[in-house]
Design a protein around this motif. Structure first.
Motif, PDB file in Angstrom:
ATOM      1  N   ALA A  24     -47.688   8.186 -18.459  1.00 15.15           N
ATOM      2  CA  ALA A  24     -48.930   8.916 -19.465  1.00 15.15           C
ATOM      3  C   ALA A  24     -48.284   8.704 -20.787  1.00 15.15           C
ATOM      4  O   ALA A  24     -47.075   8.682 -21.068  1.00 15.15           O
ATOM      5  N   SER A  25     -49.339   8.542 -21.683  1.00 16.27           N
ATOM      6  CA  SER A  25     -48.776   8.495 -23.143  1.00 16.27           C
ATOM      7  C   SER A  25     -49.926   9.425 -24.044  1.00 16.27           C
ATOM      8  O   SER A  25     -50.999   9.010 -23.792  1.00 16.27           O
ATOM      9  N   GLY A  26     -49.398   9.845 -25.028  1.00 15.16           N
ATOM     10  CA  GLY A  26     -50.244  10.298 -26.201  1.00 15.16           C
ATOM     11  C   GLY A  26     -50.740  11.783 -26.092  1.00 15.16           C
ATOM     12  O   GLY A  26     -51.459  12.170 -26.958  1.00 15.16           O
ATOM     13  N   TYR A  27     -50.070  12.342 -24.943  1.00 17.65           N
ATOM     14  CA  TYR A  27     -49.964  13.964 -24.934  1.00 17.65           C
ATOM     15  C   TYR A  27     -49.056  14.166 -24.260  1.00 17.65           C
ATOM     16  O   TYR A  27     -48.076  13.525 -23.650  1.00 17.65           O
ATOM     17  N   THR A  28     -48.815  15.582 -24.097  1.00 12.96           N
ATOM     18  CA  THR A  28     -47.653  16.274 -23.444  1.00 12.96           C
ATOM     19  C   THR A  28     -47.721  16.201 -22.009  1.00 12.96           C
ATOM     20  O   THR A  28     -48.560  16.730 -21.467  1.00 12.96           O
ATOM     21  N   PHE A  29     -46.716  15.489 -21.628  1.00 14.79           N
ATOM     22  CA  PHE A  29     -46.903  15.057 -20.080  1.00 14.79           C
ATOM     23  C   PHE A  29     -46.908  16.116 -19.215  1.00 14.79           C
ATOM     24  O   PHE A  29     -47.790  16.194 -18.081  1.00 14.79           O
ATOM     25  N   THR A  30     -46.013  17.484 -19.432  1.00  7.49           N
ATOM     26  CA  THR A  30     -46.023  18.258 -18.357  1.00  7.49           C
ATOM     27  C   THR A  30     -47.375  19.421 -18.547  1.00  7.49           C
ATOM     28  O   THR A  30     -47.350  20.098 -17.780  1.00  7.49           O
ATOM     29  N   THR A  31     -48.166  19.113 -19.466  1.00  8.41           N
ATOM     30  CA  THR A  31     -49.432  19.997 -19.584  1.00  8.41           C
ATOM     31  C   THR A  31     -50.566  19.840 -18.649  1.00  8.41           C
ATOM     32  O   THR A  31     -51.220  20.796 -18.438  1.00  8.41           O
ATOM     33  N   TYR A  32     -50.658  18.635 -18.087  1.00 15.57           N
ATOM     34  CA  TYR A  32     -51.619  18.437 -17.163  1.00 15.57           C
ATOM     35  C   TYR A  32     -51.629  18.066 -16.008  1.00 15.57           C
ATOM     36  O   TYR A  32     -50.695  17.096 -15.699  1.00 15.57           O
ATOM     37  N   TYR A  33     -52.071  18.406 -14.875  1.00 17.96           N
ATOM     38  CA  TYR A  33     -51.862  18.064 -13.317  1.00 17.96           C
ATOM     39  C   TYR A  33     -52.292  16.544 -13.618  1.00 17.96           C
ATOM     40  O   TYR A  33     -53.373  15.919 -14.160  1.00 17.96           O
ATOM     41  N   ILE A  34     -52.054  15.891 -12.510  1.00 20.90           N
ATOM     42  CA  ILE A  34     -52.405  14.482 -12.337  1.00 20.90           C
ATOM     43  C   ILE A  34     -52.738  14.254 -10.934  1.00 20.90           C
ATOM     44  O   ILE A  34     -52.239  14.997  -9.828  1.00 20.90           O
ATOM     45  N   ILE A  68     -47.891  10.101   2.594  1.00 19.93           N
ATOM     46  CA  ILE A  68     -48.122  10.122   1.216  1.00 19.93           C
ATOM     47  C   ILE A  68     -47.014  11.172   0.517  1.00 19.93           C
ATOM     48  O   ILE A  68     -46.732  12.148   0.916  1.00 19.93           O
ATOM     49  N   ILE A  69     -46.314  10.611  -0.542  1.00 16.52           N
ATOM     50  CA  ILE A  69     -45.512  11.320  -1.304  1.00 16.52           C
ATOM     51  C   ILE A  69     -45.901  11.075  -2.602  1.00 16.52           C
ATOM     52  O   ILE A  69     -45.870   9.811  -3.135  1.00 16.52           O
ATOM     53  N   MET A  70     -46.062  12.160  -3.563  1.00 11.60           N
ATOM     54  CA  MET A  70     -46.258  12.024  -5.050  1.00 11.60           C
ATOM     55  C   MET A  70     -44.958  12.732  -5.671  1.00 11.60           C
ATOM     56  O   MET A  70     -44.410  13.851  -5.310  1.00 11.60           O
ATOM     57  N   THR A  71     -44.444  11.856  -6.651  1.00  9.57           N
ATOM     58  CA  THR A  71     -43.490  12.479  -7.270  1.00  9.57           C
ATOM     59  C   THR A  71     -43.611  12.084  -8.864  1.00  9.57           C
ATOM     60  O   THR A  71     -44.597  11.761  -8.988  1.00  9.57           O
ATOM     61  N   ARG A  72     -42.735  12.645  -9.609  1.00 11.20           N
ATOM     62  CA  ARG A  72     -42.777  12.395 -11.114  1.00 11.20           C
ATOM     63  C   ARG A  72     -41.581  12.167 -11.836  1.00 11.20           C
ATOM     64  O   ARG A  72     -40.293  12.967 -11.345  1.00 11.20           O
ATOM     65  N   ASP A  73     -41.444  11.678 -12.872  1.00 14.65           N
ATOM     66  CA  ASP A  73     -40.090  11.660 -13.533  1.00 14.65           C
ATOM     67  C   ASP A  73     -40.541  12.054 -15.219  1.00 14.65           C
ATOM     68  O   ASP A  73     -41.256  11.170 -15.913  1.00 14.65           O
ATOM     69  N   THR A  74     -40.003  13.106 -15.507  1.00 16.82           N
ATOM     70  CA  THR A  74     -40.590  13.810 -16.786  1.00 16.82           C
ATOM     71  C   THR A  74     -39.698  12.930 -17.777  1.00 16.82           C
ATOM     72  O   THR A  74     -40.226  12.917 -19.151  1.00 16.82           O
ATOM     73  N   SER A  75     -38.611  12.263 -17.798  1.00 14.76           N
ATOM     74  CA  SER A  75     -38.053  11.449 -18.831  1.00 14.76           C
ATOM     75  C   SER A  75     -38.916  10.383 -19.213  1.00 14.76           C
ATOM     76  O   SER A  75     -38.580   9.761 -20.449  1.00 14.76           O
ATOM     77  N   THR A  76     -39.580   9.661 -18.291  1.00 13.15           N
ATOM     78  CA  THR A  76     -40.460   8.861 -18.758  1.00 13.15           C
ATOM     79  C   THR A  76     -41.789   9.055 -18.761  1.00 13.15           C
ATOM     80  O   THR A  76     -42.712   7.970 -18.563  1.00 13.15           O
ATOM     81  N   SER A  77     -42.111  10.445 -18.642  1.00 12.13           N
ATOM     82  CA  SER A  77     -43.775  10.511 -18.322  1.00 12.13           C
ATOM     83  C   SER A  77     -44.594   9.740 -17.283  1.00 12.13           C
ATOM     84  O   SER A  77     -45.617   9.172 -17.570  1.00 12.13           O
ATOM     85  N   THR A  78     -43.932   9.578 -16.225  1.00  8.10           N
ATOM     86  CA  THR A  78     -44.496   8.779 -15.289  1.00  8.10           C
ATOM     87  C   THR A  78     -44.725   9.561 -13.882  1.00  8.10           C
ATOM     88  O   THR A  78     -43.627  10.132 -13.507  1.00  8.10           O
ATOM     89  N   VAL A  79     -45.713   9.407 -13.392  1.00  7.39           N
ATOM     90  CA  VAL A  79     -45.948   9.965 -11.903  1.00  7.39           C
ATOM     91  C   VAL A  79     -45.954   8.699 -10.910  1.00  7.39           C
ATOM     92  O   VAL A  79     -46.475   7.641 -11.247  1.00  7.39           O
ATOM     93  N   TYR A  80     -45.631   8.899  -9.796  1.00 10.68           N
ATOM     94  CA  TYR A  80     -45.647   7.925  -8.347  1.00 10.68           C
ATOM     95  C   TYR A  80     -46.278   8.123  -7.255  1.00 10.68           C
ATOM     96  O   TYR A  80     -46.470   9.613  -7.225  1.00 10.68           O
ATOM     97  N   MET A  81     -46.929   7.518  -6.702  1.00  8.50           N
ATOM     98  CA  MET A  81     -47.764   7.815  -5.499  1.00  8.50           C
ATOM     99  C   MET A  81     -47.257   6.874  -4.477  1.00  8.50           C
ATOM    100  O   MET A  81     -47.462   5.644  -4.649  1.00  8.50           O
ATOM    101  N   GLU A  82     -46.658   7.187  -3.359  1.00  7.62           N
ATOM    102  CA  GLU A  82     -45.920   6.254  -2.241  1.00  7.62           C
ATOM    103  C   GLU A  82     -46.914   6.545  -1.039  1.00  7.62           C
ATOM    104  O   GLU A  82     -46.890   7.512  -0.634  1.00  7.62           O
TER     105      GLU A  82
END
Lengths: 117, 111
Positions: A24-34, A68-82
């Motif tokens: 994610a980019s252009g907004y505050t990553f932690t504000t919105y669910y994905i 399924i496992i969903m995770t996130r990395d707040t340091s890179t504003s990235t969510v993952y879906m495995e």
């Protein structure tokens, strides 16, 4: 720039796992669910689950529970879906989408996952 | 089999209006004013057209409008343009373990 950028296409064998990223980019990553949504060829979209980027808590659709496992990395504003134990009917475009309540105002470009022996 | 039912295809000539229906149940479309519509050109990210049944996001043309009656929601596109040719799908909040349900999608052809 406001956007969700997903990782590239994947080809996997049955029984394998795939991990798709969504940056994610252009907004505050932690504000919105994905949410993650997939669309198989010729079919409508299918809701897979949701992750809260702030706390990391998740809710998965029953049909994917256990695979399924969903995770996130707040340091890179990235969510993952495995998704594990892949089958041929998991072949689909996988999308991440930003939640604004009960609709999505921003989508990733999609990641094609092909499962084939 | 999608939870919400849409026609597989619709068509219209430039300048005409078309309507796409999206039929669900009282557990989703009929029970909540949380229907949204998306335009999807293959190979691109889906685009939000309508949310909460009839609200348009900023930047979406007023040629796109949404409505709902009982368990059926509708998307109307007026003044059809060639660029409107795309897939359209609906979604709704659902009071089930699958929180969001989708329609199967409708392919719009502009003749």
């Amino acid at each position: 720039q406001l956007q969700l950028v997903q990782s590239g296409a994947e080809v996997k064998k049955p029984g394998a796992s795939v991990k798709v990223s969504c940056k994610a980019s252009g907004y505050t990553f932690t504000t919105y669910y994905i949410h993650w949504v997939r669309q198989a060829p010729g079919q409508g979209p299918d809701w897979m689950g949701i992750i809260n980027p702030s706390g990391g808590n998740t809710v998965y659709a029953p049909k994917f529970q256990g695979r399924i496992i969903m995770t996130r990395d707040t340091s890179t504003s990235t969510v993952y879906m495995e998704l594990s134990r892949l089958r041929s009917d998991d072949t689909a475009f996988y999308y991440c989408a930003r939640d604004r309540g009960v609709y999505y105002d921003l989508w990733g470009q999609g990641t094609l996952v092909t499962v084939s022996s | 089999q999608s939870a919400l039912t849409q026609p597989a295809s619709v068509s219209g000539s430039p300048g005409q209006s078309i309507t796409i229906s999206c039929t669900g149940t009282s557990s989703d479309v009929g029970g909540y004013n949380y229907v949204s519509w998306y335009q999807h050109h293959p190979g691109k990210a889906p685009k939000l057209l309508i949310y909460d049944v009839s609200h348009r996001p900023s930047g979406i043309s007023n040629r796109f409008s949404g409505s709902k009656s009982a368990n059926t929601a509708s998307l109307t596109i007026s003044g059809l343009q060639a660029g409107d040719e795309a897939d359209y799908f609906c979604s709704s909040y659902a009071n089930t373990s699958t929180i969001i349900v989708f329609g199967g999608g409708t392919k719009l052809t502009v003749l």
